[in-house]
Design an enzyme around this catalytic site. Structure first.
Site, PDB file in Angstrom:
ATOM      1  N   GLU A 123       0.877  -1.171   0.000  1.00 56.80           N
ATOM      2  CA  GLU A 123       0.000   0.000   0.000  1.00 56.80           C
ATOM      3  C   GLU A 123       0.915   1.222   0.000  1.00 56.80           C
ATOM      4  O   GLU A 123       1.613   1.482   0.984  1.00 56.80           O
ATOM      5  CB  GLU A 123      -0.899  -0.060   1.247  1.00 56.80           C
ATOM      6  CG  GLU A 123      -2.248   0.553   1.122  1.00 56.80           C
ATOM      7  CD  GLU A 123      -2.948   0.363  -0.220  1.00 56.80           C
ATOM      8  OE1 GLU A 123      -3.250  -0.784  -0.606  1.00 56.80           O
ATOM      9  OE2 GLU A 123      -3.215   1.370  -0.877  1.00 56.80           O
ATOM     10  N   CYS A 177       4.378  -2.238  -8.451  1.00 55.50           N
ATOM     11  CA  CYS A 177       3.030  -1.836  -8.050  1.00 55.50           C
ATOM     12  C   CYS A 177       3.071  -0.637  -7.089  1.00 55.50           C
ATOM     13  O   CYS A 177       3.338   0.476  -7.532  1.00 55.50           O
ATOM     14  CB  CYS A 177       2.284  -3.031  -7.476  1.00 55.50           C
ATOM     15  SG  CYS A 177       0.496  -2.831  -7.617  1.00 55.50           S
ATOM     16  N   ILE A 232      -2.712  -6.428  -9.013  1.00 61.05           N
ATOM     17  CA  ILE A 232      -3.480  -6.408  -7.761  1.00 61.05           C
ATOM     18  C   ILE A 232      -3.707  -4.944  -7.371  1.00 61.05           C
ATOM     19  O   ILE A 232      -2.781  -4.265  -6.936  1.00 61.05           O
ATOM     20  CB  ILE A 232      -2.725  -7.168  -6.639  1.00 61.05           C
ATOM     21  CG1 ILE A 232      -2.374  -8.588  -7.097  1.00 61.05           C
ATOM     22  CG2 ILE A 232      -3.562  -7.196  -5.362  1.00 61.05           C
ATOM     23  CD1 ILE A 232      -1.371  -9.301  -6.216  1.00 61.05           C
ATOM     24  N   HIS A 282       3.291  -7.822 -10.618  1.00 63.13           N
ATOM     25  CA  HIS A 282       3.976  -8.541  -9.535  1.00 63.13           C
ATOM     26  C   HIS A 282       4.593  -9.844 -10.035  1.00 63.13           C
ATOM     27  O   HIS A 282       4.059 -10.914  -9.753  1.00 63.13           O
ATOM     28  CB  HIS A 282       2.968  -8.920  -8.448  1.00 63.13           C
ATOM     29  CG  HIS A 282       2.464  -7.768  -7.650  1.00 63.13           C
ATOM     30  ND1 HIS A 282       3.184  -7.197  -6.630  1.00 63.13           N
ATOM     31  CD2 HIS A 282       1.303  -7.092  -7.716  1.00 63.13           C
ATOM     32  CE1 HIS A 282       2.484  -6.217  -6.100  1.00 63.13           C
ATOM     33  NE2 HIS A 282       1.343  -6.131  -6.738  1.00 63.13           N
ATOM     34  N   GLU A 314       6.885 -11.257  -8.771  1.00 62.70           N
ATOM     35  CA  GLU A 314       7.284 -11.990  -7.560  1.00 62.70           C
ATOM     36  C   GLU A 314       6.151 -12.832  -6.980  1.00 62.70           C
ATOM     37  O   GLU A 314       6.405 -13.727  -6.189  1.00 62.70           O
ATOM     38  CB  GLU A 314       7.847 -11.036  -6.495  1.00 62.70           C
ATOM     39  CG  GLU A 314       6.835 -10.149  -5.783  1.00 62.70           C
ATOM     40  CD  GLU A 314       6.385  -8.928  -6.582  1.00 62.70           C
ATOM     41  OE1 GLU A 314       6.788  -8.791  -7.757  1.00 62.70           O
ATOM     42  OE2 GLU A 314       5.614  -8.130  -6.031  1.00 62.70           O
TER      43      GLU A 314
HETATM   44  N1  GLN Z   1      -3.253  -0.052  -4.670  1.00 61.63           N
HETATM   45  C1  GLN Z   1      -1.982  -0.085  -4.005  1.00 61.63           C
HETATM   46  C2  GLN Z   1      -1.451   1.319  -3.726  1.00 61.63           C
HETATM   47  O1  GLN Z   1      -2.055   2.263  -4.052  1.00 61.63           O
HETATM   48  C3  GLN Z   1      -0.948  -0.854  -4.787  1.00 61.63           C
HETATM   49  C4  GLN Z   1      -1.318  -2.315  -4.791  1.00 61.63           C
HETATM   50  C5  GLN Z   1      -0.147  -3.238  -4.882  1.00 61.63           C
HETATM   51  O2  GLN Z   1       0.993  -2.881  -4.612  1.00 61.63           O
HETATM   52  N2  GLN Z   1      -0.449  -4.474  -5.207  1.00 61.63           N
HETATM   53  O3  GLN Z   1      -0.419   1.459  -3.158  1.00 61.63           O
END
Ligand code: GLN
Length: 200
Positions: A52, A83, A141, A177, A179
């Site tokens: 996050e 991400c 994700i 991802h 990973e």
């Molecule tokens: N939605 C997340 C964010 O804003 C990112 C999601 C993720 O790293 N899988 O940080």
């Protein structure tokens, strides 16, 4: 660093740290968790994991490692952000929290949670010309999309054309991802083409 074998740090404040460590272990690359400036100073490169972005941002400020991170990125430390890590490397973010900050480094505008709440998570094929062989399949994700690649080099796109990977010098950011998909080739490519050349 021993010879041309880098020591890769994984920023370990929140997110999928273990998955990145698992890929590095499978590739036989030395790695360590990074939580503070002293640990950061010891690594040759850094992975900023998914998780996050707003939480990782806050924790870097609470742990007092943010300034050292920004300085290291500006000095040219090789960095891979996946991400949330991509969001944290973006100079501009849309859809972030009001007080959300990034480390910057990539002259891009990234839209957070760009696939909308109805498609929180999916797997698809990614076009990444730098990596040959079988198509890369990877997970998205609550992923961001790069809406404006600015002066960066686009290194990965979706079949629908959206930009999901960029590079500027030693900084690489991807929306997906590898990973969590047991896909080793992206980390392998990053280490060979970005990290190892930076050691010379
Ligand atoms: N939605 C997340 C964010 O804003 C990112 C999601 C993720 O790293 N899988 O940080």
């Amino acid at each position: 660093m021993a010879g041309n074998s880098p020591l890769v740090g994984v920023l370990a404040l929140q997110g999928d740290v273990r998955e990145h460590e698992g890929v590095l272990a499978e590739l036989g690359i030395a790695h360590r968790q990074v939580r503070n400036a002293e640990q950061l100073a010891e690594v040759d490169a850094l992975i900023i994991p998914g998780g996050e972005s707003s939480v990782i941002d806050k924790l870097t400020r609470i742990f007092g490692v943010r300034d050292a991170l920004v300085a290291a990125i500006q000095r040219g430390l090789p960095v891979l952000g996946t991400c949330a890590g991509l969001i944290l490397l973006a100079d501009r973010v849309t859809g972030g929290l009001d007080d959300q900050q990034t480390f910057g480094g990539l002259d891009v505008t990234v839209e957070r949670n760009a696939f909308g709440s109805q498609v929180d998570s999916f797997e698809t094929t990614i076009d990444m010309p730098a990596i040959g062989g079988a198509p890369i399949r990877s997970s998205f994700i609550r992923a961001p999309i790069v809406r404006d690649a600015g002066s960066t080099e686009v290194i990965a796109t979706l079949p629908t054309g959206e930009i999901v990977g960029v590079r500027h010098g030693n900084i690489v950011g991807i929306s997906f991802h590898p990973e969590v998909s047991n896909e080793l080739r992206v980390h392998d490519w990053w280490v060979r083409t970005v990290v190892v050349p930076s050691l010379r």
